[in-house]
Scaffold this motif. Structure first.
Motif, PDB file in Angstrom:
ATOM      1  N   ARG A   2       0.857  -1.196   0.000  1.00  0.00           N
ATOM      2  CA  ARG A   2       0.000   0.000   0.000  1.00  0.00           C
ATOM      3  C   ARG A   2       0.887   1.238   0.000  1.00  0.00           C
ATOM      4  O   ARG A   2       1.792   1.349   0.819  1.00  0.00           O
ATOM      5  N   VAL A   3       0.604   2.166  -0.924  1.00  0.00           N
ATOM      6  CA  VAL A   3       1.483   3.308  -1.161  1.00  0.00           C
ATOM      7  C   VAL A   3       0.698   4.616  -1.115  1.00  0.00           C
ATOM      8  O   VAL A   3      -0.422   4.693  -1.628  1.00  0.00           O
ATOM      9  N   VAL A   4       1.314   5.647  -0.530  1.00  0.00           N
ATOM     10  CA  VAL A   4       0.833   7.022  -0.646  1.00  0.00           C
ATOM     11  C   VAL A   4       1.869   7.769  -1.467  1.00  0.00           C
ATOM     12  O   VAL A   4       3.071   7.675  -1.204  1.00  0.00           O
ATOM     13  N   ILE A   5       1.394   8.507  -2.465  1.00  0.00           N
ATOM     14  CA  ILE A   5       2.255   9.312  -3.328  1.00  0.00           C
ATOM     15  C   ILE A   5       1.974  10.783  -3.061  1.00  0.00           C
ATOM     16  O   ILE A   5       0.811  11.198  -3.013  1.00  0.00           O
ATOM     17  N   LEU A  16       2.976   7.302 -11.848  1.00  0.00           N
ATOM     18  CA  LEU A  16       3.373   6.435 -10.738  1.00  0.00           C
ATOM     19  C   LEU A  16       2.195   5.604 -10.246  1.00  0.00           C
ATOM     20  O   LEU A  16       2.336   4.411  -9.964  1.00  0.00           O
ATOM     21  N   THR A  17       1.034   6.237 -10.150  1.00  0.00           N
ATOM     22  CA  THR A  17      -0.160   5.531  -9.694  1.00  0.00           C
ATOM     23  C   THR A  17      -0.474   4.362 -10.626  1.00  0.00           C
ATOM     24  O   THR A  17      -0.690   3.229 -10.177  1.00  0.00           O
ATOM     25  N   VAL A  27      -2.294   2.012  -4.579  1.00  0.00           N
ATOM     26  CA  VAL A  27      -2.057   3.415  -4.246  1.00  0.00           C
ATOM     27  C   VAL A  27      -3.294   3.886  -3.484  1.00  0.00           C
ATOM     28  O   VAL A  27      -4.366   4.040  -4.070  1.00  0.00           O
ATOM     29  N   VAL A  28      -3.137   4.088  -2.186  1.00  0.00           N
ATOM     30  CA  VAL A  28      -4.281   4.448  -1.348  1.00  0.00           C
ATOM     31  C   VAL A  28      -4.573   5.939  -1.377  1.00  0.00           C
ATOM     32  O   VAL A  28      -5.674   6.359  -1.039  1.00  0.00           O
ATOM     33  N   ALA A  29      -3.580   6.754  -1.786  1.00  0.00           N
ATOM     34  CA  ALA A  29      -3.782   8.198  -1.942  1.00  0.00           C
ATOM     35  C   ALA A  29      -2.664   8.753  -2.812  1.00  0.00           C
ATOM     36  O   ALA A  29      -1.531   8.290  -2.748  1.00  0.00           O
ATOM     37  N   ALA A  30      -3.018   9.749  -3.624  1.00  0.00           N
ATOM     38  CA  ALA A  30      -2.046  10.453  -4.467  1.00  0.00           C
ATOM     39  C   ALA A  30      -2.305  11.945  -4.284  1.00  0.00           C
ATOM     40  O   ALA A  30      -3.339  12.459  -4.711  1.00  0.00           O
ATOM     41  N   LEU A  38       0.902  13.786   6.400  1.00  0.00           N
ATOM     42  CA  LEU A  38       0.780  13.140   7.706  1.00  0.00           C
ATOM     43  C   LEU A  38      -0.637  12.650   7.986  1.00  0.00           C
ATOM     44  O   LEU A  38      -0.814  11.478   8.349  1.00  0.00           O
ATOM     45  N   PRO A  39      -1.654  13.502   7.838  1.00  0.00           N
ATOM     46  CA  PRO A  39      -3.017  13.002   8.091  1.00  0.00           C
ATOM     47  C   PRO A  39      -3.413  11.856   7.154  1.00  0.00           C
ATOM     48  O   PRO A  39      -4.112  10.926   7.568  1.00  0.00           O
ATOM     49  N   THR A  40      -2.946  11.893   5.914  1.00  0.00           N
ATOM     50  CA  THR A  40      -3.270  10.835   4.961  1.00  0.00           C
ATOM     51  C   THR A  40      -2.618   9.524   5.368  1.00  0.00           C
ATOM     52  O   THR A  40      -3.239   8.458   5.311  1.00  0.00           O
ATOM     53  N   VAL A  41      -1.370   9.582   5.796  1.00  0.00           N
ATOM     54  CA  VAL A  41      -0.686   8.379   6.267  1.00  0.00           C
ATOM     55  C   VAL A  41      -1.375   7.834   7.509  1.00  0.00           C
ATOM     56  O   VAL A  41      -1.600   6.627   7.636  1.00  0.00           O
ATOM     57  N   ASN A  42      -1.748   8.718   8.418  1.00  0.00           N
ATOM     58  CA  ASN A  42      -2.438   8.275   9.629  1.00  0.00           C
ATOM     59  C   ASN A  42      -3.791   7.645   9.305  1.00  0.00           C
ATOM     60  O   ASN A  42      -4.208   6.698   9.963  1.00  0.00           O
ATOM     61  N   GLU A  43      -4.457   8.163   8.292  1.00  0.00           N
ATOM     62  CA  GLU A  43      -5.767   7.637   7.908  1.00  0.00           C
ATOM     63  C   GLU A  43      -5.670   6.290   7.192  1.00  0.00           C
ATOM     64  O   GLU A  43      -6.437   5.373   7.457  1.00  0.00           O
ATOM     65  N   HIS A  44      -4.715   6.156   6.259  1.00  0.00           N
ATOM     66  CA  HIS A  44      -4.668   4.983   5.384  1.00  0.00           C
ATOM     67  C   HIS A  44      -3.651   3.912   5.790  1.00  0.00           C
ATOM     68  O   HIS A  44      -3.697   2.805   5.266  1.00  0.00           O
ATOM     69  N   SER A  45      -2.725   4.238   6.681  1.00  0.00           N
ATOM     70  CA  SER A  45      -1.682   3.291   7.120  1.00  0.00           C
ATOM     71  C   SER A  45      -1.027   2.548   5.953  1.00  0.00           C
ATOM     72  O   SER A  45      -1.051   1.317   5.888  1.00  0.00           O
ATOM     73  N   PRO A  46      -0.386   3.286   5.036  1.00  0.00           N
ATOM     74  CA  PRO A  46       0.293   2.620   3.917  1.00  0.00           C
ATOM     75  C   PRO A  46       1.566   1.926   4.399  1.00  0.00           C
ATOM     76  O   PRO A  46       2.011   2.123   5.538  1.00  0.00           O
ATOM     77  N   ASP A  47       2.142   1.147   3.488  1.00  0.00           N
ATOM     78  CA  ASP A  47       3.412   0.487   3.786  1.00  0.00           C
ATOM     79  C   ASP A  47       4.602   1.384   3.492  1.00  0.00           C
ATOM     80  O   ASP A  47       5.685   1.191   4.047  1.00  0.00           O
ATOM     81  N   VAL A  48       4.413   2.353   2.595  1.00  0.00           N
ATOM     82  CA  VAL A  48       5.498   3.229   2.179  1.00  0.00           C
ATOM     83  C   VAL A  48       4.916   4.510   1.580  1.00  0.00           C
ATOM     84  O   VAL A  48       3.795   4.507   1.060  1.00  0.00           O
ATOM     85  N   VAL A  49       5.696   5.582   1.660  1.00  0.00           N
ATOM     86  CA  VAL A  49       5.351   6.866   1.039  1.00  0.00           C
ATOM     87  C   VAL A  49       6.398   7.185  -0.011  1.00  0.00           C
ATOM     88  O   VAL A  49       7.588   6.997   0.223  1.00  0.00           O
ATOM     89  N   VAL A  50       5.935   7.676  -1.159  1.00  0.00           N
ATOM     90  CA  VAL A  50       6.818   8.217  -2.192  1.00  0.00           C
ATOM     91  C   VAL A  50       6.499   9.700  -2.272  1.00  0.00           C
ATOM     92  O   VAL A  50       5.347  10.074  -2.507  1.00  0.00           O
ATOM     93  N   THR A  51       7.499  10.551  -2.067  1.00  0.00           N
ATOM     94  CA  THR A  51       7.258  11.985  -2.103  1.00  0.00           C
ATOM     95  C   THR A  51       8.366  12.716  -2.844  1.00  0.00           C
ATOM     96  O   THR A  51       9.523  12.297  -2.834  1.00  0.00           O
ATOM     97  N   ASP A  52       7.976  13.789  -3.486  1.00  0.00           N
ATOM     98  CA  ASP A  52       8.933  14.696  -4.104  1.00  0.00           C
ATOM     99  C   ASP A  52       9.557  15.533  -2.989  1.00  0.00           C
ATOM    100  O   ASP A  52       8.989  15.656  -1.901  1.00  0.00           O
ATOM    101  N   VAL A  53      10.708  16.115  -3.240  1.00  0.00           N
ATOM    102  CA  VAL A  53      11.362  16.978  -2.267  1.00  0.00           C
ATOM    103  C   VAL A  53      10.768  18.375  -2.308  1.00  0.00           C
ATOM    104  O   VAL A  53      10.330  18.912  -1.296  1.00  0.00           O
TER     105      VAL A  53
END
Length: 149
Positions: A2-5, A16-17, A27-30, A38-53
């Motif tokens: 499960r991934v958040v982008i 990516l999605t 992909v649980v959220a993009a 942070l709120p999205t990760v707390n809501e969806h509990s993904p296994d990993v986050v991919v983020t731009d800098v």
């Protein structure tokens, strides 16, 4: 997996999605910016986050700051930074506290989809994935400023 982008470029975010979905990941959220990471990760509990800098609104450091905050709130949470830039100061901050579950890849140097997916899975499993250019710049920084390290 499960991934958040979090990526401001709509083409890259959608690409990516679709890529991750095609290879069996969910992909649980993009997100188009890092403000809700942070709120999205707390809501969806993904296994990993991919983020731009660099992300809106200032396109400076919002993505990497959100990644650092996330890892401070949820110790060791797996995060892959996918960027066009090596932000040395933030990379040092991200890697200095805990190196497990961290990736820093440069967009223009990801040449193979399977390599990207392997790196993402490795980070989700608690490993590390660093682009050689990131490592080279961090080592050069250490040579320039040994007292900072």
């Amino acid at each position: 997996m499960r991934v958040v982008i979090a990526e401001d470029s709509v083409l890259l975010r959608e690409g990516l999605t679709r890529l991750l979905t095609e290879f069996g990941h969910e992909v649980v959220a993009a997100l188009p910016d890092a403000t809700e990471l942070l709120p999205t990760v707390n809501e969806h509990s993904p296994d990993v986050v991919v983020t731009d800098v660099r992300m809106p609104p200032t396109n400076r450091d919002e993505g990497v700051r959100a990644a650092i905050d996330l890892r401070a709130e949820r110790t060791g949470f797996p995060v892959v930074l996918l960027s066009q830039y090596v932000e040395e100061r933030y990379a040092v901050e991200l890697l200095s506290s805990q190196t497990s579950g961290v990736g820093y890849l440069l967009k223009q140097r990801v040449a193979d989809v399977r390599d990207f997916l392997d790196a993402l899975e490795r980070v989700a499993d608690g490993g590390t994935a660093l682009d050689p250019e990131v490592v080279a710049q961090l080592l050069a920084r250490a040579r320039r400023h040994p007292q900072d390290e």
